[in-house]
Design a protein around this motif. Structure first.
Motif, PDB file in Angstrom:
ATOM      1  N   PRO A 247       0.832  -1.206   0.000  1.00 22.37           N
ATOM      2  CA  PRO A 247       0.000   0.000   0.000  1.00 22.37           C
ATOM      3  C   PRO A 247       0.864   1.252   0.000  1.00 22.37           C
ATOM      4  O   PRO A 247       2.059   1.234   0.289  1.00 22.37           O
ATOM      5  CB  PRO A 247      -0.821  -0.136   1.284  1.00 22.37           C
ATOM      6  CG  PRO A 247      -0.044  -1.062   2.149  1.00 22.37           C
ATOM      7  CD  PRO A 247       0.684  -1.998   1.255  1.00 22.37           C
ATOM      8  N   VAL A 248       0.234   2.383  -0.310  1.00 22.46           N
ATOM      9  CA  VAL A 248       0.949   3.664  -0.420  1.00 22.46           C
ATOM     10  C   VAL A 248       1.583   4.051   0.906  1.00 22.46           C
ATOM     11  O   VAL A 248       2.717   4.524   0.958  1.00 22.46           O
ATOM     12  CB  VAL A 248      -0.040   4.748  -0.909  1.00 22.46           C
ATOM     13  CG1 VAL A 248       0.608   6.126  -0.863  1.00 22.46           C
ATOM     14  CG2 VAL A 248      -0.518   4.449  -2.327  1.00 22.46           C
ATOM     15  N   ARG A 249       0.858   3.828   2.008  1.00 24.03           N
ATOM     16  CA  ARG A 249       1.396   4.240   3.316  1.00 24.03           C
ATOM     17  C   ARG A 249       2.658   3.448   3.662  1.00 24.03           C
ATOM     18  O   ARG A 249       3.640   4.002   4.187  1.00 24.03           O
ATOM     19  CB  ARG A 249       0.320   4.035   4.397  1.00 24.03           C
ATOM     20  CG  ARG A 249       0.735   4.538   5.763  1.00 24.03           C
ATOM     21  CD  ARG A 249      -0.425   4.444   6.728  1.00 24.03           C
ATOM     22  NE  ARG A 249      -1.508   5.338   6.323  1.00 24.03           N
ATOM     23  CZ  ARG A 249      -1.520   6.627   6.594  1.00 24.03           C
ATOM     24  NH1 ARG A 249      -0.510   7.181   7.262  1.00 24.03           N
ATOM     25  NH2 ARG A 249      -2.531   7.366   6.201  1.00 24.03           N
ATOM     26  N   ALA A 250       2.660   2.135   3.354  1.00 22.17           N
ATOM     27  CA  ALA A 250       3.847   1.335   3.651  1.00 22.17           C
ATOM     28  C   ALA A 250       5.033   1.807   2.810  1.00 22.17           C
ATOM     29  O   ALA A 250       6.172   1.901   3.289  1.00 22.17           O
ATOM     30  CB  ALA A 250       3.552  -0.129   3.387  1.00 22.17           C
ATOM     31  N   ALA A 251       4.781   2.133   1.536  1.00 27.25           N
ATOM     32  CA  ALA A 251       5.862   2.635   0.684  1.00 27.25           C
ATOM     33  C   ALA A 251       6.381   3.973   1.206  1.00 27.25           C
ATOM     34  O   ALA A 251       7.583   4.252   1.173  1.00 27.25           O
ATOM     35  CB  ALA A 251       5.354   2.782  -0.745  1.00 27.25           C
TER      36      ALA A 251
END
Length: 333
Positions: free
Chosen positions: A298-302
């Motif tokens: 997901p975007v937050r993990a990236a």
């Protein structure tokens, strides 16, 4: 009864009711006013007509509103009934009071005629209007039922007519189809005769050509053998070229597989570093985002892995989805 007769009956009832009400009011005023003059304080005799006028005004209100409610099919409840009987009783009492005080029974009976007639007329008019309203409702219901029955009959007739028209169209279509089939059969028979004639002509021509071909076959046999030898050599060369092409494709697939494995190891190495506390350089951050996108993170993990904002990472993800991210990644690397 039709609507005209009902309206005529209502007009007759209304006119008669108001004639009786007007006459009873006039009689009551003329009867009660002398009584009120004798029982009013000295100097206030001029107020004698007020009481009969007030009582009669209440009678007019009751009669009028009861007629409206009856026409609409409504019911005012207990209070209109109480007012109607109270005003009637008051009118009766005021009209017979003078005769009753004088013990004149005949006068009391004569003066009771107009109030009693007014009371009974009010009750009878109310009952008549309710009955007329109920009859009108029943007639409207009957008319609606008859109209619905006529509409249903008309719909059935239309449906039957449409069914007949559809059957006629189907019959005409069947006749046209049979006609077309007959014409097609005649055309096929004509075509079959023409084909048979052409086939006979072709067989004769083939017989002539066969003789000529047998003569040519011997001359071409040697040439065909030479051609076959050349074709065998060309096939062997083509087979060698095909083997070379397959070997090149195998080598390309092997290199592509090695490159994919190397990229997977590189992505795993970038993602294995874990979240960072400060922003990575942009080129390295782009590599981390590319690796995260490839792994489906997901975007937050990236964003946690590269230290950049989720908005910036979302924009890079969108570039990868649009197909422009690979160009950017190649330019940055």
């Amino acid at each position: 009864m039709n609507a005209v007769q009902i309206r005529s009956a209502e007009r007759a009832l209304s006119v008669g009711t108001w004639l009786i009400v007007g006459g009873a009011m006039l009689f009551s005023i003329l009867t009660v006013t002398p009584l009120m003059e004798r029982h009013s304080p000295k100097g206030w005799e001029w107020t004698a007509p007020i009481l009969p006028l007030v009582v009669d005004a209440a009678v007019v209100i009751v009669v009028r509103l009861d007629s409206v409610l009856a026409t609409l099919g409504g019911h005012g409840g207990r209070w209109p009934i109480a007012l109607r009987w109270m005003t009637g009783a008051m009118t009766l009492a005021l009209n017979v009071a003078d005769s009753a005080l004088k013990k004149d029974l005949v006068g009391a009976a004569v003066h009771a005629v107009a109030p009693l007639l007014l009371i009974v007329t009010a009750e009878t008019g109310l009952a008549y209007r309710r009955a007329i309203t109920a009859a009108q409702s029943a007639r409207e219901t009957q008319l609606k039922a008859e109209r619905a029955e006529r509409e249903r009959a008309a719909a059935e007739r239309r449906e039957a007519q449409e069914r007949r028209q559809r059957e006629e169209r189907e019959h005409a279509a069947q006749l046209a189809r049979e006609q077309r089939e007959h014409e097609a059969l005649i055309a096929r028979e004509q075509t079959a005769r023409e084909d048979a004639a052409r086939r006979e002509e072709r067989e004769r021509a083939e017989a002539r050509e066969r003789a000529e071909r047998e003569a040519r076959e011997h001359r071409e046999q040697m040439r065909e053998q030479q051609q076959a030898e050349r074709e065998r050599l060309e096939r062997e060369a083509a087979q060698r070229r095909e083997r070379d092409r397959l070997e090149r494709e195998q080598e390309a697939r092997r290199q592509q597989q090695e490159r994919a494995e190397r990229e997977a190891r590189e992505r795993a190495a970038l993602l294995a570093a874990g979240p960072v506390n400060e922003k990575l350089p942009e080129d390295k951050a782009r590599l981390v985002v590319h690796a995260s996108f490839g792994e489906g993170l997901p975007v937050r993990a990236a964003a946690e892995l590269c230290g950049w904002s989720t908005g910036w990472v979302s924009a890079r993800y969108q570039e990868h989805r649009d197909g422009t991210g690979l160009v950017l990644e190649g330019a940055s690397s």
